[in-house]
Motif scaffolding. Structure first.
Motif, mmCIF file in Angstrom:
data_model
loop_
_atom_site.group_PDB
_atom_site.id
_atom_site.type_symbol
_atom_site.label_atom_id
_atom_site.label_comp_id
_atom_site.label_asym_id
_atom_site.label_seq_id
_atom_site.Cartn_x
_atom_site.Cartn_y
_atom_site.Cartn_z
ATOM 1 N N PRO A 120 48.747 32.747 41.101
ATOM 2 C CA PRO A 120 49.553 31.783 40.340
ATOM 3 C C PRO A 120 48.787 31.046 39.237
ATOM 4 C CG PRO A 120 48.948 30.862 42.455
ATOM 5 C CD PRO A 120 48.455 32.277 42.465
ATOM 6 N N GLN A 121 47.423 31.021 39.311
ATOM 7 C CA GLN A 121 46.640 30.280 38.327
ATOM 8 C C GLN A 121 45.680 31.216 37.596
ATOM 9 O OE1 GLN A 121 47.326 27.094 37.750
ATOM 10 N NE2 GLN A 121 48.829 27.100 39.427
ATOM 11 N N LEU A 122 45.362 30.845 36.344
ATOM 12 C CA LEU A 122 44.373 31.583 35.561
ATOM 13 C C LEU A 122 42.997 30.949 35.720
ATOM 14 C CD1 LEU A 122 45.909 32.448 32.064
ATOM 15 C CD2 LEU A 122 44.952 34.048 33.716
ATOM 16 N N ILE A 123 41.993 31.790 35.932
ATOM 17 C CA ILE A 123 40.596 31.349 35.914
ATOM 18 C C ILE A 123 40.048 31.631 34.519
ATOM 19 C CG2 ILE A 123 38.300 31.708 36.887
ATOM 20 C CD1 ILE A 123 39.680 32.772 39.425
ATOM 21 N N ASP A 124 39.421 30.653 33.908
ATOM 22 C CA ASP A 124 38.827 30.831 32.583
ATOM 23 C C ASP A 124 37.705 31.864 32.679
ATOM 24 O OD1 ASP A 124 37.530 30.645 30.124
ATOM 25 O OD2 ASP A 124 37.782 28.471 29.996
ATOM 26 N N ALA A 125 37.854 32.966 31.965
ATOM 27 C CA ALA A 125 36.871 34.053 32.051
ATOM 28 C C ALA A 125 35.487 33.614 31.600
ATOM 29 C CB ALA A 125 37.346 35.242 31.216
ATOM 30 N N ARG A 126 35.396 32.588 30.764
ATOM 31 C CA ARG A 126 34.094 32.133 30.264
ATOM 32 C C ARG A 126 33.272 31.452 31.349
ATOM 33 N NH1 ARG A 126 36.473 28.536 25.499
ATOM 34 N NH2 ARG A 126 37.746 27.977 27.334
ATOM 35 N N THR A 127 33.926 31.047 32.440
ATOM 36 C CA THR A 127 33.236 30.268 33.474
ATOM 37 C C THR A 127 32.747 31.110 34.639
ATOM 38 O OG1 THR A 127 35.263 29.799 34.717
ATOM 39 C CG2 THR A 127 34.724 28.316 32.892
ATOM 40 N N VAL A 128 32.985 32.429 34.602
ATOM 41 C CA VAL A 128 32.633 33.262 35.757
ATOM 42 C C VAL A 128 31.831 34.480 35.328
ATOM 43 C CG1 VAL A 128 34.639 32.531 37.093
ATOM 44 C CG2 VAL A 128 34.815 34.544 35.615
ATOM 45 N N ASP A 129 31.063 34.996 36.274
ATOM 46 C CA ASP A 129 30.317 36.238 36.089
ATOM 47 C C ASP A 129 31.226 37.392 36.507
ATOM 48 O OD1 ASP A 129 28.661 38.439 36.181
ATOM 49 O OD2 ASP A 129 27.179 37.536 37.533
ATOM 50 N N PRO A 130 31.547 38.323 35.606
ATOM 51 C CA PRO A 130 32.465 39.409 35.977
ATOM 52 C C PRO A 130 31.939 40.296 37.102
ATOM 53 C CG PRO A 130 31.449 39.831 33.839
ATOM 54 C CD PRO A 130 31.111 38.422 34.196
ATOM 55 N N ALA A 131 30.643 40.222 37.383
ATOM 56 C CA ALA A 131 30.073 41.019 38.474
ATOM 57 C C ALA A 131 30.065 40.259 39.794
ATOM 58 C CB ALA A 131 28.653 41.451 38.115
ATOM 59 N N ALA A 132 30.617 39.023 39.802
ATOM 60 C CA ALA A 132 30.572 38.201 41.018
ATOM 61 C C ALA A 132 31.941 37.623 41.364
ATOM 62 C CB ALA A 132 29.547 37.082 40.847
ATOM 63 N N LEU A 133 32.993 38.386 41.094
ATOM 64 C CA LEU A 133 34.339 37.969 41.473
ATOM 65 C C LEU A 133 34.703 38.578 42.826
ATOM 66 C CD1 LEU A 133 36.146 38.462 38.044
ATOM 67 C CD2 LEU A 133 35.564 36.274 39.116
ATOM 68 N N ARG A 134 35.572 37.896 43.543
ATOM 69 C CA ARG A 134 35.999 38.371 44.861
ATOM 70 C C ARG A 134 37.518 38.489 44.894
ATOM 71 N NH1 ARG A 134 34.688 34.754 50.160
ATOM 72 N NH2 ARG A 134 35.856 33.236 48.899
ATOM 73 N N VAL A 135 38.010 39.530 45.577
ATOM 74 C CA VAL A 135 39.449 39.686 45.791
ATOM 75 C C VAL A 135 39.698 39.854 47.284
ATOM 76 C CG1 VAL A 135 39.350 42.200 45.378
ATOM 77 C CG2 VAL A 135 41.535 40.981 45.191
ATOM 78 N N ARG A 136 40.690 39.110 47.788
ATOM 79 C CA ARG A 136 41.064 39.201 49.200
ATOM 80 C C ARG A 136 42.579 39.307 49.317
ATOM 81 N NH1 ARG A 136 38.362 33.990 51.767
ATOM 82 N NH2 ARG A 136 38.969 33.173 49.711
ATOM 83 N N ALA A 137 43.020 39.973 50.385
ATOM 84 C CA ALA A 137 44.455 40.125 50.638
ATOM 85 C C ALA A 137 44.735 39.886 52.111
ATOM 86 C CB ALA A 137 44.930 41.517 50.229
ATOM 87 N N TRP A 138 45.846 39.207 52.373
ATOM 88 C CA TRP A 138 46.304 38.943 53.738
ATOM 89 C C TRP A 138 47.734 39.463 53.895
ATOM 90 C CZ3 TRP A 138 43.701 35.657 50.597
ATOM 91 C CH2 TRP A 138 42.523 35.050 51.069
#
Length: 514
Positions: A120-138
């Protein structure tokens, strides 16, 4: 969710990008490959997605979605990430029943309305390392997927750079970056949650949980307009994630499959039997009026003595059920077979998910009452599907709860044990034995306080008409007995009583007592 995400100009998705998923599939691509999804497939958090009528293999895929922030055309790998404006969660839903028809394009299998929830929310791409993102599903609160972009075969920036050398990426375009291992089949009533975050970044930014609830559609596909859903063991294996999760004994077969979600026959399995047409409302009404005792008597007169489903009684006093049989077969428990057939979307679940309005699920449990063969959850599913009832020659768990649901169930009684104590769910829509009676899909099943019987479809009209006529005759005889006449010569009627009965035309209900 921003307006840009709500209606992106383009949605581009990658087929296979995580090492864990590639290992699961047994193939690793040398280069990324893609497909498009329509903007009309976008959904929002808190929305629903429909599993179409006649299908069984709707699967979720938790993914990281990239939202393009500035125009990108032939950008280098080093500058590609600077063109990404935001990162969010996505659920790249797919209907494997249509996957073979699409032959890789995924137009229909992944293009359905609501098949791309975002947010539901956007994360500013400038604030994160693209090699250190996490995805989880329940799914229903149970964690099913948990991976990071460190496990990608193709880095996120590479996807942006690669696509930009083929066409212009415009602000608001969305790139779905693939799903890790753990994607599987979901069914109506399931709630799926996807979250993308950067746990090591400042403030641990997160997309929040993207929530989608699965509903059941009731409008079938039209064969006059195009190809119909079709599944085989290969599609089941890939949808569920493994042959074991799909409830398949061996590896997937790759036959042509069967349309409308009917299970194709597998090696060592009985051939499915084509069910007879559903009962007409008029015939159903007649069967509801006729008692099983009268119907079975007429069957015996016609040489059918093996119509009784012995040892079963109704969970709801006074319940009467009429319907066509949908069969489910259990075999005796064996550890290796339960491991291969007992889990995942097994035969038991498929039967209760596919039962149609007016059908009766008839279960072969070999007359073993020392374990349950269904419980309240499956009873709820059958009732929601419009089933007329269930007959099992085994036991029932949650006995009182099943009765409260209002679904008539004829069984050998209550037992608290789970299925795996004695049974392995094996086959659906095949000829079975239940309570000593042979039952085929489409056979006519009638049950009341006297028990349950099976009627061959070819005899049902003749048998029910004769049974109702006999009921009228028996009612007239009862009137004479109540008036004081002895039963000798009256029950059954001799020639004299028969002549009087016929003369009084009891079918009109105007007969007089003698």
């Amino acid at each position: 969710m921003t307006d840009q995400i709500a209606r992106p100009g383009k949605i581009i998705a990658i087929h296979l990008s995580y090492a864990s998923r590639a290992d699961q599939r047994g193939r690793r691509p040398a280069a990324p490959s893609y497909f498009f999804k329509p903007a009309s497939s976008v959904g929002v958090s808190g929305g629903t997605v429909e599993r179409p009528a006649g299908t069984e293999l709707l699967a979720f895929e938790g993914e990281i979605a990239l939202v393009i922030g500035t125009t990108a055309r032939r950008v280098s790998l080093d500058e590609a990430w600077s063109h990404v404006g935001g990162v969010t969660a996505s659920n790249d839903l797919g209907l494997y029943d249509l996957r073979a028809n699409d032959k890789g394009s995924n137009v229909r299998s992944k293009g359905g309305d609501g098949y791309t929830p975002l947010g539901p929310q956007l994360i500013d791409a400038r604030t994160v390392d693209p090699a250190a993102l996490r995805v989880r599903a329940w799914v229903n609160g149970e964690l099913r997927q948990d991976d990071t972009t460190a496990g990608l075969i193709f880095p996120l920036a590479q996807l942006v750079a690669d696509l930009s050398q083929h066409f212009t990426l415009e602000p608001g375009d969305v790139i779905l970056t693939g799903t890790p291992a753990g994607s599987s089949v979901i069914v109506p009533g399931d709630v799926v949650e996807i979250e993308v975050d950067a746990p090591d970044a400042a403030g641990a930014p997160t997309s929040g949980r993207l929530v989608t609830t699965v509903t059941q559609g009731d409008v079938p596909f039209d064969a006059e307009l195009g190809s119909l859903p079709a599944v085989d063991d290969l599609q089941r294996t890939e949808a569920w994630g493994s042959a074991e999760a799909a409830g398949l004994a061996d590896g997937p077969s790759t036959g042509s499959g069967t349309q409308h979600g009917v299970t194709p026959a597998k090696s060592g399995f009985a051939e499915p039997v084509e069910a007879s047409p559903t009962l007409s409302p008029e015939l159903r009404a007649k069967l509801l009026e006729a008692p099983t005792a009268g119907l079975s008597a007429q069957l015996r007169k016609r040489g059918h003595h093996s119509c009784f489903i012995d040892g079963v009684s109704a969970n709801i006093p006074g319940a009467k059920i009429v319907g066509t049989a949908k069969t489910l077969r259990f075999v005796p428990f064996r550890e290796d077979l339960f491991q291969s057939h007992g889990g995942g979307y097994n035969a038991q679940k498929r039967a209760f998910d596919a039962v149609d309005e007016g059908e009766i699920i008839v279960i072969e449990a070999r007359g073993d009452a020392t374990t349950g063969t269904l419980g309240d959850i499956l009873a709820l599913r059958a009732r929601a599907r419009g089933a007329a009832g269930v007959i099992t020659d085994g036991g029932v768990r949650d006995f009182d709860a099943v009765a409260e649901i209002g679904l008539p169930v004829f069984s050998q009684g209550a037992h608290p044990s789970v299925l795996g104590r004695k049974h392995v769910p094996w086959d659906v829509d095949v000829t079975i034995s239940c309570g000593g009676a042979t039952v085929q899909p489409g056979d006519i099943i009638v049950g009341d306080g006297d028990g349950a019987i099976v009627i061959p479809p070819s005899l049902v009209e003749e048998v029910v008409d004769a049974a109702l006529a006999q009921e009228i005759e028996d009612a007239w005889i009862a009137e004479q007995v109540a008036a004081g006449h002895p039963v000798d010569g009256l029950f059954p009627m001799n020639a004299e009583w028969r002549a009087r009965y016929e003369a009084e035309s009891p079918s009109t209900g105007s007969g007089t007592q003698l």
